[in-house]
Write a protein that holds these residues in place. Structure first.
Motif, short mmCIF file in Angstrom:
data_model
loop_
_atom_site.label_atom_id
_atom_site.label_comp_id
_atom_site.label_asym_id
_atom_site.label_seq_id
_atom_site.Cartn_x
_atom_site.Cartn_y
_atom_site.Cartn_z
N ARG A 460 0.84 -1.19 0.00
CA ARG A 460 0.00 0.00 0.00
C ARG A 460 0.88 1.24 0.00
O ARG A 460 2.07 1.18 0.30
CB ARG A 460 -0.92 0.01 1.24
N PHE A 461 0.27 2.37 -0.34
CA PHE A 461 0.96 3.64 -0.19
C PHE A 461 -0.02 4.67 0.38
O PHE A 461 -1.24 4.57 0.19
CB PHE A 461 1.56 4.14 -1.51
N PHE A 463 -1.09 8.82 0.93
CA PHE A 463 -1.00 10.08 0.20
C PHE A 463 -1.98 11.09 0.81
O PHE A 463 -2.90 10.72 1.57
CB PHE A 463 -1.31 9.88 -1.30
N PHE A 464 -1.78 12.35 0.49
CA PHE A 464 -2.68 13.42 0.93
C PHE A 464 -3.68 13.72 -0.18
O PHE A 464 -3.35 13.69 -1.37
CB PHE A 464 -1.90 14.71 1.22
N ARG A 465 -4.91 14.01 0.26
CA ARG A 465 -5.93 14.47 -0.70
C ARG A 465 -6.97 15.29 0.05
O ARG A 465 -7.65 14.78 0.95
CB ARG A 465 -6.60 13.29 -1.39
N ASP A 466 -7.05 16.55 -0.31
CA ASP A 466 -8.08 17.46 0.23
C ASP A 466 -8.12 17.47 1.75
O ASP A 466 -9.19 17.43 2.37
CB ASP A 466 -9.46 17.07 -0.31
N GLY A 467 -6.94 17.51 2.38
CA GLY A 467 -6.88 17.59 3.83
C GLY A 467 -7.03 16.27 4.54
O GLY A 467 -7.25 16.23 5.76
N PHE A 468 -6.95 15.14 3.82
CA PHE A 468 -7.08 13.81 4.41
C PHE A 468 -5.86 12.97 4.05
O PHE A 468 -5.21 13.19 3.01
CB PHE A 468 -8.33 13.10 3.90
N ILE A 469 -5.55 11.98 4.90
CA ILE A 469 -4.57 10.94 4.57
C ILE A 469 -5.35 9.70 4.17
O ILE A 469 -6.24 9.25 4.90
CB ILE A 469 -3.65 10.62 5.75
N SER A 470 -5.00 9.16 3.01
CA SER A 470 -5.64 7.93 2.54
C SER A 470 -4.59 6.87 2.26
O SER A 470 -3.42 7.18 1.98
CB SER A 470 -6.45 8.19 1.27
N LEU A 471 -5.01 5.61 2.31
CA LEU A 471 -4.16 4.47 1.97
C LEU A 471 -4.74 3.78 0.74
O LEU A 471 -5.93 3.46 0.70
CB LEU A 471 -4.09 3.47 3.14
N TYR A 472 -3.88 3.54 -0.25
CA TYR A 472 -4.32 2.88 -1.48
C TYR A 472 -3.71 1.48 -1.52
O TYR A 472 -2.48 1.31 -1.41
CB TYR A 472 -3.88 3.68 -2.70
N ASP A 473 -4.57 0.48 -1.66
CA ASP A 473 -4.14 -0.92 -1.70
C ASP A 473 -3.86 -1.31 -3.15
O ASP A 473 -4.77 -1.29 -3.99
CB ASP A 473 -5.21 -1.83 -1.11
N GLN A 478 -8.05 -0.27 -4.41
CA GLN A 478 -9.02 0.60 -3.75
C GLN A 478 -8.33 1.32 -2.60
O GLN A 478 -7.31 0.86 -2.10
CB GLN A 478 -10.21 -0.20 -3.25
N TRP A 479 -8.93 2.42 -2.19
CA TRP A 479 -8.33 3.17 -1.10
C TRP A 479 -9.24 3.15 0.11
O TRP A 479 -10.46 3.07 0.01
CB TRP A 479 -7.95 4.57 -1.51
N SER A 480 -8.60 3.22 1.28
CA SER A 480 -9.29 3.08 2.55
C SER A 480 -10.01 4.36 2.93
O SER A 480 -9.85 5.40 2.29
CB SER A 480 -8.29 2.71 3.64
N SER A 481 -10.81 4.28 3.99
CA SER A 481 -11.47 5.48 4.52
C SER A 481 -10.43 6.48 4.97
O SER A 481 -9.50 6.12 5.71
CB SER A 481 -12.38 5.11 5.69
N PRO A 482 -10.53 7.70 4.50
CA PRO A 482 -9.48 8.68 4.81
C PRO A 482 -9.55 9.17 6.26
O PRO A 482 -10.60 9.12 6.91
CB PRO A 482 -9.76 9.81 3.83
N GLY A 497 5.63 -0.59 9.20
CA GLY A 497 4.46 -0.32 8.37
C GLY A 497 3.17 -0.07 9.14
O GLY A 497 2.11 0.08 8.51
N ASN A 498 3.25 0.00 10.47
CA ASN A 498 2.03 0.14 11.27
C ASN A 498 1.68 1.60 11.59
O ASN A 498 0.56 1.86 12.02
CB ASN A 498 2.15 -0.64 12.57
N HIS A 499 2.61 2.50 11.42
CA HIS A 499 2.38 3.90 11.78
C HIS A 499 2.86 4.83 10.67
O HIS A 499 3.78 4.49 9.92
CB HIS A 499 3.09 4.24 13.10
#
Length: 546
Positions: A460-461, A463-473, A478-482, A497-499
């Motif tokens: 996963r990686f 990234f920032f988007r519109d003031g949120f941190i998201s994780l993309y699998d 798909q990406w997780s709840s930001p 990889g946990n934090h």
């Protein structure tokens, strides 16, 4: 390098949005250009057209002052006001004018020393009081720490010509030339012409102290039939001597050369030396023409043209300078003592810095400029670089990663497999994350967002988007709840990889946070009025360096 008091000049603009503030500063500087021409007309009493042509002949230097928001126009205005008031015998106002620009650019100390030599006690006293007043205000607003940092870190490096890129030919100076000729550096200068640190130190100091001694001699021995000419020559010769001795020079510095050009041309015209005035003006315009990128790096055209201007000035005024022999003890001995003292110190510093504790990855391609944002995979290094007016991503082993493209790719993030690369680009008026699955593979759109950072296992990686941190699998696409973070920047995964460590900013300052990717909970580690950035985890994930 900007002394701390420089911030006071721009402080009134902080209440405006950046673009409006830039436009206000640009308009202010254009007004200063007009005001400086008027002042010069009053000082040298030349027709306004000739004065305007000479001042605007600074060309590239003037344009870059306006383009980069530099403060040399303001400093020239301060100096010209000092000269104008001095001619009017208004020493208090002259002292205030000269004192105002010393805390902003400490080269003004040279003019303070000059007026001390001319025994202008009132002017010097007022200038020192003005400097003290400005410094007190700066300390009151910004504290003492910023001065300590400037004195310990910035100022010494500036004197050595090492503020930005010590080997860059854009900063044309004797230091830069001799450094490229004689100093080996695994990363920055792997192929010097003649590797010899001793020659670097000796020649650098030989040139420096020879020119300093000659400049002081000329200032002391110059004497014109008209007293006004002597003063104009002195005030013009000081910035000329400074520029030819500068440890590092860039284009906008040469706006200062307009003063010796105009003052010397005034004297030459009064002496009916039209040919000399035209020649000096042509040399001045040539110096401020951007010709150096077209020539071989070691040609250093601006440096040699600057030396030519210096030598030609001495030749044109040779009959107004007394060249009779002087006492060696009075003139030669101090220069020799300074030469040996600084040479010895330089050799000791070289000996102390022979050990390198960093591993360098050589990039042997002269096309690379503005290298930025390196990222390390398992066994490869990637970075963005400006080549042919476009940002692209390069690999340390195989050169260009992203194909030739009109689109800019930057901020690379390389996965642990050394083949999957994430990059940022601007498209459709927004920042997007694109992916390239191998060296030379065309990147394709993946997500809207920025600052991609891989989880260590590459699954996963974040990234920032519109003031949120998201994780993309990457497996499930798909990406997780930001997680909402506000104004975030500088993501860093922990080794397990946990934090995720990340920074945020608001009107109260900056903060360092840690997000647990397993449950989505975030905690604040530190808040500060100072800027916190680039958090980095220790190998055992127990500590953070920032």
């Amino acid at each position: 390098p900007h002394p701390p008091s420089t911030a006071l000049v721009l402080l009134p603009l902080t209440v405006f949005p950046p673009v409006i503030a830039k436009n206000i500063w640009l308009l202010f500087n254009i007004t200063l250009v007009i005001f400086d021409i008027i002042l010069l007309c009053k000082i040298v009493r030349l027709p306004w057209l000739i004065t305007s042509v000479l001042f605007l002949g600074s060309g590239y230097a003037l344009l870059n002052n306006l383009l980069f928001g530099q403060q040399y126009l303001l400093l020239i205005t301060s100096l010209l006001l000092g000269v104008f008031f001095y001619q009017k015998q208004k020493m208090i106002w002259a002292g205030i004018a000269i004192g105002c620009f010393i805390p902003v650019k400490y080269i003004g100390i040279l003019f303070l020393m000059y007026f001390t030599w001319r025994k202008q006690g009132r002017l010097v006293g007022v200038a020192i009081a003005t400097v003290a007043f400005i410094l007190i205000i700066t300390v009151w607003i910004g504290g003492v720490e910023v001065f300590q940092s400037f004195a310990a870190e910035v100022f010494p490096r500036h004197l050595r010509g090492e503020v930005q890129a010590p080997y860059a030919i854009n900063f044309q100076s004797w230091n830069s030339l001799f450094r490229n000729l004689f100093l080996y550096h695994e990363a920055l200068n792997a192929h010097p012409v003649w590797p010899s640190p001793v020659l670097f130190v000796v020649l650098k100091n030989m040139i420096l102290w020879s020119l300093v001694g000659l400049s002081l001699f000329v200032l002391a021995r110059a004497g014109f039939k008209k007293e006004g000419h002597t003063f104009l020559f002195h005030v013009g010769f000081i910035p000329l001597a400074l520029l030819v001795n500068s440890p590092a020079s860039v284009s906008y510095h040469f706006l200062l050369l307009s003063l010796p050009c105009i003052f010397f041309v005034k004297i030459l015209l009064d002496k009916k030396n039209m040919l000399g005035a035209v020649f000096l003006t042509g040399l001045f315009i040539l110096i401020n023409t951007p010709i150096f990128p077209k020539l071989h790096p070691l040609v250093y055209p601006r440096l040699w043209l600057m030396l030519s201007f210096f030598v030609c000035s001495l030749y044109l005024f040779r009959h107004d300078i007394s060249w009779r022999p002087v006492s060696f003890v009075r003139w030669g001995l101090p220069v020799l003592v300074l030469f040996f003292a600084f040479t010895g110190q330089g050799l000791r510093s070289l000996s102390a810095n022979t050990e390198h504790h960093a591993a360098y990855w050589p990039i042997d391609d002269p096309r690379y400029t503005n290298l930025k944002q390196p990222d390390v995979g398992k066994n490869r290094l990637v970075f963005s670089a400006l080549v042919d007016d476009h940002y692209a991503v390069y690999s340390s082993e195989a050169g260009r990663w992203t194909p030739v493209h009109t689109r800019n790719f930057y901020n690379p993030a390389l996965a642990s497999d050394d083949s999957t690369l994430l990059v940022e680009t601007m498209a459709n008026g927004r920042i997007e994350i694109w992916i390239s699955k191998g060296q030379g593979k065309e990147p394709i759109f993946l997500q809207i967002g920025q600052s991609p950072t891989w989880q260590p296992d590459g699954r996963r990686f974040a990234f920032f988007r519109d003031g949120f941190i998201s994780l993309y699998d990457m497996r499930q696409h798909q990406w997780s709840s930001p997680t909402e973070v506000g104004n975030g920047y500088d993501l860093a995964f922990s080794p397990d990889g946990n934090h995720i460590a990340y920074c945020t900013w608001d009107t109260q300052g900056t903060s360092l946070h840690v997000l647990d990717v397993r449950d989505g909970r975030a905690r604040t580690v530190l808040q500060s009025l100072d800027r916190i950035e680039t958090p980095t985890w220790s190998p055992d994930a127990s500590r953070l360096l920032f």
